[in-house]
Design a protein around this motif. Sequence first.
Motif, PDB file in Angstrom:
ATOM      1  N   GLN A  47     -72.043  65.249  23.494  1.00 28.25           N
ATOM      2  CA  GLN A  47     -70.693  65.775  23.757  1.00 28.25           C
ATOM      3  C   GLN A  47     -70.552  67.204  23.248  1.00 28.25           C
ATOM      4  O   GLN A  47     -69.984  68.066  23.926  1.00 28.25           O
ATOM      5  N   GLN A  48     -71.073  67.454  22.058  1.00 26.83           N
ATOM      6  CA  GLN A  48     -70.993  68.793  21.470  1.00 26.83           C
ATOM      7  C   GLN A  48     -71.728  69.804  22.343  1.00 26.83           C
ATOM      8  O   GLN A  48     -71.218  70.884  22.634  1.00 26.83           O
ATOM      9  N   LEU A  49     -72.952  69.451  22.764  1.00 28.96           N
ATOM     10  CA  LEU A  49     -73.732  70.370  23.591  1.00 28.96           C
ATOM     11  C   LEU A  49     -73.084  70.559  24.961  1.00 28.96           C
ATOM     12  O   LEU A  49     -73.045  71.676  25.472  1.00 28.96           O
ATOM     13  N   THR A  50     -72.560  69.502  25.543  1.00 26.26           N
ATOM     14  CA  THR A  50     -71.907  69.597  26.847  1.00 26.26           C
ATOM     15  C   THR A  50     -70.769  70.617  26.795  1.00 26.26           C
ATOM     16  O   THR A  50     -70.672  71.501  27.653  1.00 26.26           O
ATOM     17  N   GLY A  51     -69.925  70.508  25.779  1.00 26.78           N
ATOM     18  CA  GLY A  51     -68.811  71.450  25.639  1.00 26.78           C
ATOM     19  C   GLY A  51     -69.287  72.868  25.422  1.00 26.78           C
ATOM     20  O   GLY A  51     -68.752  73.820  26.004  1.00 26.78           O
ATOM     21  N   SER A  52     -70.300  73.016  24.607  1.00 25.78           N
ATOM     22  CA  SER A  52     -70.824  74.336  24.280  1.00 25.78           C
ATOM     23  C   SER A  52     -71.440  75.016  25.508  1.00 25.78           C
ATOM     24  O   SER A  52     -71.228  76.208  25.740  1.00 25.78           O
ATOM     25  N   LEU A  53     -72.199  74.263  26.300  1.00 27.04           N
ATOM     26  CA  LEU A  53     -72.833  74.846  27.485  1.00 27.04           C
ATOM     27  C   LEU A  53     -71.786  75.284  28.509  1.00 27.04           C
ATOM     28  O   LEU A  53     -71.927  76.332  29.142  1.00 27.04           O
ATOM     29  N   GLY A  54     -70.746  74.484  28.653  1.00 28.38           N
ATOM     30  CA  GLY A  54     -69.674  74.850  29.576  1.00 28.38           C
ATOM     31  C   GLY A  54     -68.947  76.094  29.116  1.00 28.38           C
ATOM     32  O   GLY A  54     -68.683  77.010  29.908  1.00 28.38           O
ATOM     33  N   GLU A  55     -68.651  76.131  27.823  1.00 29.76           N
ATOM     34  CA  GLU A  55     -67.888  77.245  27.257  1.00 29.76           C
ATOM     35  C   GLU A  55     -68.688  78.553  27.252  1.00 29.76           C
ATOM     36  O   GLU A  55     -68.192  79.606  27.648  1.00 29.76           O
ATOM     37  N   LYS A  56     -69.930  78.495  26.803  1.00 29.47           N
ATOM     38  CA  LYS A  56     -70.710  79.717  26.621  1.00 29.47           C
ATOM     39  C   LYS A  56     -71.401  80.224  27.883  1.00 29.47           C
ATOM     40  O   LYS A  56     -71.678  81.412  27.996  1.00 29.47           O
ATOM     41  N   PHE A  57     -71.715  79.294  28.802  1.00 27.61           N
ATOM     42  CA  PHE A  57     -72.504  79.703  29.965  1.00 27.61           C
ATOM     43  C   PHE A  57     -71.800  79.443  31.290  1.00 27.61           C
ATOM     44  O   PHE A  57     -72.373  79.659  32.345  1.00 27.61           O
TER      45      PHE A  57
ATOM     46  N   ALA B 175     -77.336  68.103  28.861  1.00 28.30           N
ATOM     47  CA  ALA B 175     -77.260  67.504  27.525  1.00 28.30           C
ATOM     48  C   ALA B 175     -77.762  66.060  27.522  1.00 28.30           C
ATOM     49  O   ALA B 175     -78.553  65.677  26.660  1.00 28.30           O
ATOM     50  N   SER B 176     -77.320  65.279  28.481  1.00 27.87           N
ATOM     51  CA  SER B 176     -77.702  63.858  28.466  1.00 27.87           C
ATOM     52  C   SER B 176     -79.157  63.628  28.835  1.00 27.87           C
ATOM     53  O   SER B 176     -79.731  62.593  28.483  1.00 27.87           O
ATOM     54  N   SER B 177     -79.785  64.583  29.498  1.00 32.00           N
ATOM     55  CA  SER B 177     -81.214  64.415  29.776  1.00 32.00           C
ATOM     56  C   SER B 177     -82.079  64.870  28.603  1.00 32.00           C
ATOM     57  O   SER B 177     -83.134  64.300  28.343  1.00 32.00           O
ATOM     58  N   MET B 178     -81.611  65.887  27.872  1.00 28.69           N
ATOM     59  CA  MET B 178     -82.441  66.444  26.798  1.00 28.69           C
ATOM     60  C   MET B 178     -82.254  65.766  25.443  1.00 28.69           C
ATOM     61  O   MET B 178     -83.244  65.535  24.742  1.00 28.69           O
ATOM     62  N   ILE B 179     -81.040  65.473  25.052  1.00 27.20           N
ATOM     63  CA  ILE B 179     -80.776  64.998  23.692  1.00 27.20           C
ATOM     64  C   ILE B 179     -81.556  63.721  23.362  1.00 27.20           C
ATOM     65  O   ILE B 179     -82.243  63.680  22.336  1.00 27.20           O
ATOM     66  N   PRO B 180     -81.506  62.668  24.186  1.00 28.50           N
ATOM     67  CA  PRO B 180     -82.291  61.472  23.824  1.00 28.50           C
ATOM     68  C   PRO B 180     -83.796  61.748  23.724  1.00 28.50           C
ATOM     69  O   PRO B 180     -84.455  61.258  22.810  1.00 28.50           O
ATOM     70  N   GLN B 181     -84.328  62.549  24.641  1.00 25.21           N
ATOM     71  CA  GLN B 181     -85.759  62.865  24.609  1.00 25.21           C
ATOM     72  C   GLN B 181     -86.127  63.603  23.327  1.00 25.21           C
ATOM     73  O   GLN B 181     -87.133  63.280  22.685  1.00 25.21           O
TER      74      GLN B 181
ATOM     75  N   LEU C 165     -71.092  76.699  32.761  1.00 25.39           N
ATOM     76  CA  LEU C 165     -71.606  75.589  33.565  1.00 25.39           C
ATOM     77  C   LEU C 165     -70.486  74.588  33.829  1.00 25.39           C
ATOM     78  O   LEU C 165     -69.595  74.400  32.995  1.00 25.39           O
ATOM     79  N   SER C 166     -70.557  73.945  34.968  1.00 24.97           N
ATOM     80  CA  SER C 166     -69.571  72.908  35.274  1.00 24.97           C
ATOM     81  C   SER C 166     -69.748  71.758  34.289  1.00 24.97           C
ATOM     82  O   SER C 166     -70.804  71.614  33.654  1.00 24.97           O
ATOM     83  N   SER C 167     -68.745  70.939  34.198  1.00 30.25           N
ATOM     84  CA  SER C 167     -68.798  69.779  33.303  1.00 30.25           C
ATOM     85  C   SER C 167     -69.969  68.867  33.671  1.00 30.25           C
ATOM     86  O   SER C 167     -70.693  68.387  32.808  1.00 30.25           O
ATOM     87  N   ALA C 168     -70.158  68.652  34.965  1.00 34.92           N
ATOM     88  CA  ALA C 168     -71.248  67.788  35.430  1.00 34.92           C
ATOM     89  C   ALA C 168     -72.615  68.383  35.092  1.00 34.92           C
ATOM     90  O   ALA C 168     -73.520  67.671  34.647  1.00 34.92           O
ATOM     91  N   ASP C 169     -72.761  69.693  35.304  1.00 35.14           N
ATOM     92  CA  ASP C 169     -74.044  70.342  34.998  1.00 35.14           C
ATOM     93  C   ASP C 169     -74.323  70.344  33.499  1.00 35.14           C
ATOM     94  O   ASP C 169     -75.442  70.055  33.071  1.00 35.14           O
ATOM     95  N   SER C 170     -73.305  70.666  32.715  1.00 36.98           N
ATOM     96  CA  SER C 170     -73.463  70.662  31.254  1.00 36.98           C
ATOM     97  C   SER C 170     -73.833  69.279  30.755  1.00 36.98           C
ATOM     98  O   SER C 170     -74.737  69.114  29.938  1.00 36.98           O
TER      99      SER C 170
END
Length: 185
Positions: free
Chosen positions: A77-87, A98-104, A89-94
Amino acid sequence: MFEQLTQLVQQYGGNAVVNNTAIPNEHNEAVISETSTSIFAGLQKIAAEGGGEQLAGLFNGSSPIDSSNPVVQQITQQLTGSLGEKFGLSSADSSGVASSMIPQILNSLVNKAKDPNDSSFQITDIISSISGNSGQASNIMDTISKYGMQFGLDQNNDGKVDIADAAALTKSGGLGGLLGKLFGK
């Protein structure tokens, strides 16, 4: 620890960031950096807010490292918000990044910390890095020790898991044996 974490993010950033058409190529490196920062800051925040049991569960393998894990959820959630805010990115893209990278990344981090043959990440170093103070680190390690009691690591039956138990395990597999018992390897 931050440098090693950044290397893990770079390792897993290929498909989620570099090969992602939603992220302009000129932002790839910044997104990778933001991901590293978000993971580190997220772990620090969980430690600071008394999430020792959540972190212990993450590192001892008692909870799956997937979207159902509260640590994964919070950092995603933190990364999703940050990517949208700083770059921008749409909510779906962010969320997808985030959801593909964080668990890995967290799976890899935990597996490296559990591997007695891999010294790039040590559980005590990770806990010390994210806790920022010895009191929090001690509390998290106490929680991990509590789980260790449940897994029969109290070799000398003194009611705690400590260096004496590690010494006792040296005769039967060394510190790797202790970590193997604690982390199921």
